[in-house]
Scaffold this motif. Structure first.
Motif, PDB file in Angstrom:
ATOM      1  N   ASN A 213       0.022 -17.414  -3.558  1.00 47.19           N
ATOM      2  CA  ASN A 213       1.032 -18.215  -2.641  1.00 47.19           C
ATOM      3  C   ASN A 213       2.539 -17.801  -2.613  1.00 47.19           C
ATOM      4  O   ASN A 213       3.541 -18.652  -2.492  1.00 47.19           O
ATOM      5  CB  ASN A 213       0.926 -19.592  -2.978  1.00 47.19           C
ATOM      6  N   THR A 214       2.603 -16.533  -3.224  1.00 49.11           N
ATOM      7  CA  THR A 214       4.088 -16.139  -3.111  1.00 49.11           C
ATOM      8  C   THR A 214       4.257 -14.830  -2.411  1.00 49.11           C
ATOM      9  O   THR A 214       3.337 -14.226  -2.075  1.00 49.11           O
ATOM     10  CB  THR A 214       4.490 -15.566  -4.717  1.00 49.11           C
ATOM     11  N   CYS A 215       5.507 -14.345  -2.188  1.00 52.72           N
ATOM     12  CA  CYS A 215       5.712 -13.113  -1.426  1.00 52.72           C
ATOM     13  C   CYS A 215       5.984 -11.810  -2.400  1.00 52.72           C
ATOM     14  O   CYS A 215       6.551 -11.936  -3.250  1.00 52.72           O
ATOM     15  CB  CYS A 215       7.314 -13.001  -0.755  1.00 52.72           C
TER      16      CYS A 215
ATOM     17  N   TRP B   8      -3.816 -10.006  -0.211  1.00 51.21           N
ATOM     18  CA  TRP B   8      -3.110 -10.503  -1.173  1.00 51.21           C
ATOM     19  C   TRP B   8      -3.281 -12.063  -1.344  1.00 51.21           C
ATOM     20  O   TRP B   8      -3.406 -12.792  -2.208  1.00 51.21           O
ATOM     21  CB  TRP B   8      -1.577 -10.260  -1.026  1.00 51.21           C
ATOM     22  N   LEU B   9      -3.161 -12.491   0.013  1.00 50.99           N
ATOM     23  CA  LEU B   9      -3.220 -14.103   0.287  1.00 50.99           C
ATOM     24  C   LEU B   9      -4.694 -14.609  -0.104  1.00 50.99           C
ATOM     25  O   LEU B   9      -5.019 -15.724  -0.483  1.00 50.99           O
ATOM     26  CB  LEU B   9      -2.919 -14.558   1.741  1.00 50.99           C
TER      27      LEU B   9
ATOM     28  N   THR C  14       8.370  -7.688   5.557  1.00 51.79           N
ATOM     29  CA  THR C  14       7.036  -7.372   6.463  1.00 51.79           C
ATOM     30  C   THR C  14       6.094  -6.448   5.790  1.00 51.79           C
ATOM     31  O   THR C  14       6.500  -5.578   4.993  1.00 51.79           O
ATOM     32  CB  THR C  14       7.772  -6.361   7.762  1.00 51.79           C
ATOM     33  N   TYR C  15       4.943  -6.744   5.992  1.00 49.97           N
ATOM     34  CA  TYR C  15       3.789  -6.171   5.533  1.00 49.97           C
ATOM     35  C   TYR C  15       2.880  -5.606   6.446  1.00 49.97           C
ATOM     36  O   TYR C  15       2.638  -5.880   7.592  1.00 49.97           O
ATOM     37  CB  TYR C  15       2.840  -6.887   4.372  1.00 49.97           C
ATOM     38  N   ASP C  16       1.859  -4.473   6.107  1.00 48.68           N
ATOM     39  CA  ASP C  16       0.610  -4.120   6.720  1.00 48.68           C
ATOM     40  C   ASP C  16      -0.324  -5.581   6.874  1.00 48.68           C
ATOM     41  O   ASP C  16      -0.445  -5.920   5.778  1.00 48.68           O
ATOM     42  CB  ASP C  16      -0.031  -2.878   6.450  1.00 48.68           C
ATOM     43  N   ARG C  17      -0.833  -5.718   7.989  1.00 46.33           N
ATOM     44  CA  ARG C  17      -1.626  -7.103   7.903  1.00 46.33           C
ATOM     45  C   ARG C  17      -2.842  -6.797   6.896  1.00 46.33           C
ATOM     46  O   ARG C  17      -2.929  -7.929   6.296  1.00 46.33           O
ATOM     47  CB  ARG C  17      -2.182  -7.472   9.469  1.00 46.33           C
TER      48      ARG C  17
ATOM     49  N   SER D 258       0.818  -1.107   0.066  1.00 52.37           N
ATOM     50  CA  SER D 258       0.096  -0.085  -0.110  1.00 52.37           C
ATOM     51  C   SER D 258       0.843   1.195  -0.052  1.00 52.37           C
ATOM     52  O   SER D 258       0.326   2.429  -0.381  1.00 52.37           O
ATOM     53  CB  SER D 258      -0.884   0.157   1.266  1.00 52.37           C
ATOM     54  N   LEU D 259       2.211   1.192   0.347  1.00 56.34           N
ATOM     55  CA  LEU D 259       3.025   2.249   0.548  1.00 56.34           C
ATOM     56  C   LEU D 259       2.635   3.127   1.515  1.00 56.34           C
ATOM     57  O   LEU D 259       3.108   4.250   1.656  1.00 56.34           O
ATOM     58  CB  LEU D 259       3.243   2.996  -0.827  1.00 56.34           C
TER      59      LEU D 259
END
Length: 418
Positions: free
Chosen positions: A49-51, A43-44, A34-37, A19-20
């Motif tokens: 199923n990838t980063c 995404w998931l 690390t990402y915002d939950r 999201s930036l």
């Protein structure tokens, strides 16, 4: 964004790669990114199923909370919020600047002897002036319309021993003086000079630095004030005290004070006064014992060069073997300017006045080798000529040199061990 808002730079690692935006609930994937939950969960949930950042296939879709990063983001957010609140409360607009200056002027004219300085108002004016050159020019223009600078100066004169008042007024006074370019008429007198000396002697480090910078500006732009101030021997002692090496010496304060002393020493009659105040001993010790930068070293050597032109200065230099050794050490070690100052001093002592104490001290400090290296360097013609003169003097006094002999002609120089 509105004009009154703050423009905030967000640390990159506080932003979610998807999201930036600043992360509210940072979580890490098995890849270590690390990402915002909410962003990574979408995404998931979309069947990926990838980063997103590395495109690595995920061995597990478990989300691990990154508590350390969350605490850092919270600390940063609180800091930004506090800064914004303080900035909003202190910030004033053009109309408020006019009102603050008008209020101070009116209060002073009505009852200056009982006037209490409103530190909040002065802080706001100082902050506004320091934000940009345009703001400073605006304050200066309003000050000119209302004699604000003259009144600030007069207020200082009427409160010479009130260090709390000086702490509040001097920073703004200095800025307005620089913008105006000269002292007000009532600032050219012993009353103001007493205020300057009081601040330099008894003020905090911050006040001493502000007042020394102000003094440096005054004497570099106002020849009348410079001449009057230079008659005060106490001022020399105070400025030299800032060059004394002790536990709380400050290189910035020392550099500005040396600049002031150089300005005074440009008037020939002041050089002996400086020497009597201990200039050679004080700055010579700083030169030989302190780890100081190039700019400060250049200034100290320039001051010593000026003092070496008077009889008292030469006597002190020749009696100070440590200072002579420090001069030799600075040749080819600091800057071209430092080398020129050091060589000029040594040439004056050893060649022009043929003082054997200086010649012996230079010889014992391996000065002959330094001069030979200098002759092989890309130095200026003036320095080269002085170095050649010094070499001739050392050759005449070569009995005191036991470590080497020299062979010198006008084109080449060689050092030959016995």
């Amino acid at each position: 964004m509105r004009k009154d808002d703050l423009y905030i730079t967000v640390p990159t690692f506080f932003r979610c790669p998807i999201s930036l935006d600043v992360m509210k609930s940072p979580v890490s994937l098995c890849t270590g990114v690390t990402y915002d939950r909410s962003s990574i969960q979408r995404w998931l949930d979309s069947g990926n199923n990838t980063c997103p950042a590395t495109m690595q296939v995920l061995q597990t879709k478990e989300l691990v909370p990154n508590h350390t990063l969350q605490r850092l983001i919270q600390i940063w957010s609180d800091s930004v919020r506090t800064t914004h609140q303080n900035s909003s409360s202190d910030r004033v607009n053009h109309q408020q600047v006019r009102e603050l200056i008008k209020q101070f002027v009116n209060d002073f004219r009505v009852h200056y002897s009982e006037l209490e300085v409103n530190s909040d108002n002065l802080t706001k004016l100082l902050a506004f002036s320091g934000e940009s050159q345009e703001n400073l020019r605006f304050v200066a223009s309003v000050a000119a319309e209302s004699d604000f600078l003259e009144i600030l100066t007069s207020f200082l004169v009427h409160n010479p021993g009130n260090l709390k008042v000086l702490e509040k007024i001097v920073p703004l006074w200095k800025m307005l003086l620089r913008e105006r370019g000269s002292l007000p008429k009532m600032g050219k007198g012993n009353e103001l000079y007493a205020v300057i000396i009081s601040a330099l002697k008894h003020g905090s480090l911050k006040l001493k630095l502000e007042m020394t910078k102000t003094l440096d500006f005054i004497i570099s732009t106002d020849s009348e004030a410079k001449s009057s101030l230079s008659e005060n021997s106490e001022l020399y002692s105070v400025l030299l005290s800032f060059s004394t090496i002790n536990n709380d010496w400050n290189t910035t304060l020392m550099e500005v004070s040396i600049s002031c002393l150089i300005s005074f020493a440009m008037i020939r009659r002041n050089r002996s006064k400086l020497v009597k105040a201990g200039a050679v001993k004080t700055v010579g010790k700083a030169l030989s014992t302190a780890e100081i930068g190039t700019a400060l070293t250049d200034k100290i050597l320039r001051l010593l060069e000026l003092t070496s032109t008077c009889k008292e200065g030469r006597m002190d230099l020749c009696n100070d073997g440590e200072c002579i050794r420090a001069l030799v050490m600075k040749i080819l070690k600091v800057s071209n300017e430092a080398t020129e100052h050091a060589v000029t001093i040594l040439w004056s002592l050893c060649c022009l006045f043929r003082d054997h104490r200086a010649i012996d001290a230079v010889g014992k400090s391996n000065g002959m080798a330094k001069i030979l290296l200098l002759l092989q360097s890309n130095c200026s013609p003036a320095v080269r000529q002085m170095a050649a003169d010094l070499l001739k003097v050392f050759r005449v006094n070569s009995k005191g040199v036991s470590c080497l002999s020299t062979s010198y002609d006008t084109k080449t120089t060689h050092i030959m061990p016995f």
